[in-house]
Design a protein around this motif. Structure first.
Motif, PDB file in Angstrom:
ATOM      1  N   HIS A   1      -2.348  -4.781   0.963  1.00  0.00           N
ATOM      2  CA  HIS A   1      -2.443  -5.269   2.335  1.00  0.00           C
ATOM      3  C   HIS A   1      -2.530  -4.104   3.321  1.00  0.00           C
ATOM      4  O   HIS A   1      -2.100  -3.000   3.030  1.00  0.00           O
ATOM      5  CB  HIS A   1      -1.262  -6.175   2.681  1.00  0.00           C
ATOM      6  CG  HIS A   1       0.051  -5.470   2.738  1.00  0.00           C
ATOM      7  ND1 HIS A   1       0.770  -5.160   1.601  1.00  0.00           N
ATOM      8  CD2 HIS A   1       0.762  -4.991   3.777  1.00  0.00           C
ATOM      9  CE1 HIS A   1       1.873  -4.535   1.953  1.00  0.00           C
ATOM     10  NE2 HIS A   1       1.897  -4.411   3.268  1.00  0.00           N
ATOM     11  N   SER A   2      -3.119  -4.388   4.458  1.00  0.00           N
ATOM     12  CA  SER A   2      -3.221  -3.378   5.512  1.00  0.00           C
ATOM     13  C   SER A   2      -2.195  -3.639   6.612  1.00  0.00           C
ATOM     14  O   SER A   2      -1.748  -2.706   7.261  1.00  0.00           O
ATOM     15  CB  SER A   2      -4.625  -3.366   6.115  1.00  0.00           C
ATOM     16  OG  SER A   2      -4.937  -4.622   6.677  1.00  0.00           O
ATOM     17  N   GLU A   3      -1.837  -4.892   6.802  1.00  0.00           N
ATOM     18  CA  GLU A   3      -0.857  -5.261   7.823  1.00  0.00           C
ATOM     19  C   GLU A   3      -0.156  -6.540   7.383  1.00  0.00           C
ATOM     20  O   GLU A   3      -0.577  -7.198   6.441  1.00  0.00           O
ATOM     21  CB  GLU A   3      -1.542  -5.495   9.172  1.00  0.00           C
ATOM     22  CG  GLU A   3      -2.217  -4.251   9.737  1.00  0.00           C
ATOM     23  CD  GLU A   3      -2.881  -4.517  11.062  1.00  0.00           C
ATOM     24  OE1 GLU A   3      -2.192  -4.996  11.978  1.00  0.00           O
ATOM     25  OE2 GLU A   3      -4.087  -4.238  11.171  1.00  0.00           O
TER      26      GLU A   3
END
Length: 102
Positions: free
Chosen positions: A92-94
């Motif tokens: 995930h990035s955020e």
């Protein structure tokens, strides 16, 4: 960014209500909203895509409301879902945090 999305109670015009929601009603409405999103994507009209994406998102909220009404532990189910994604190789990035104000 802070989005506020409603858990809908009832619709005075259509007569729809979370009190008498069913999986069949939700399924039919979700299909309708999905098809409208698909059409907006084909058109390429970004504001229309946004409107229809929020409609689909609203249906997801309606599904979560029915699951919660049926006493499912949404927090636990969310963790289970995240574990599934990680096992499938996703990173995930955020994080989007959802707070359910009652």
């Amino acid at each position: 960014m802070k989005l506020k999305l409603m858990i809908l109670k009832n619709n005075k015009i259509t007569g729809e209500s979370n009190q008498n929601d069913s999986w069949e009603k939700i399924s039919n409405k979700l299909k309708e909203e999905y098809l409208e999103l698909q059409e907006a994507i084909k058109e390429g009209d970004r504001p229309h895509i946004s409107e229809e994406a929020f409609d689909v998102q609203q249906m997801i909220i309606r599904i979560m409301a029915l699951l919660e009404k049926e006493n499912l532990d949404l927090e636990q189910l969310g963790k289970r879902h995240n574990r599934k994604l990680v096992k499938r190789g996703w990173t995930h990035s955020e994080i989007i945090r959802i707070f359910w104000d009652k």
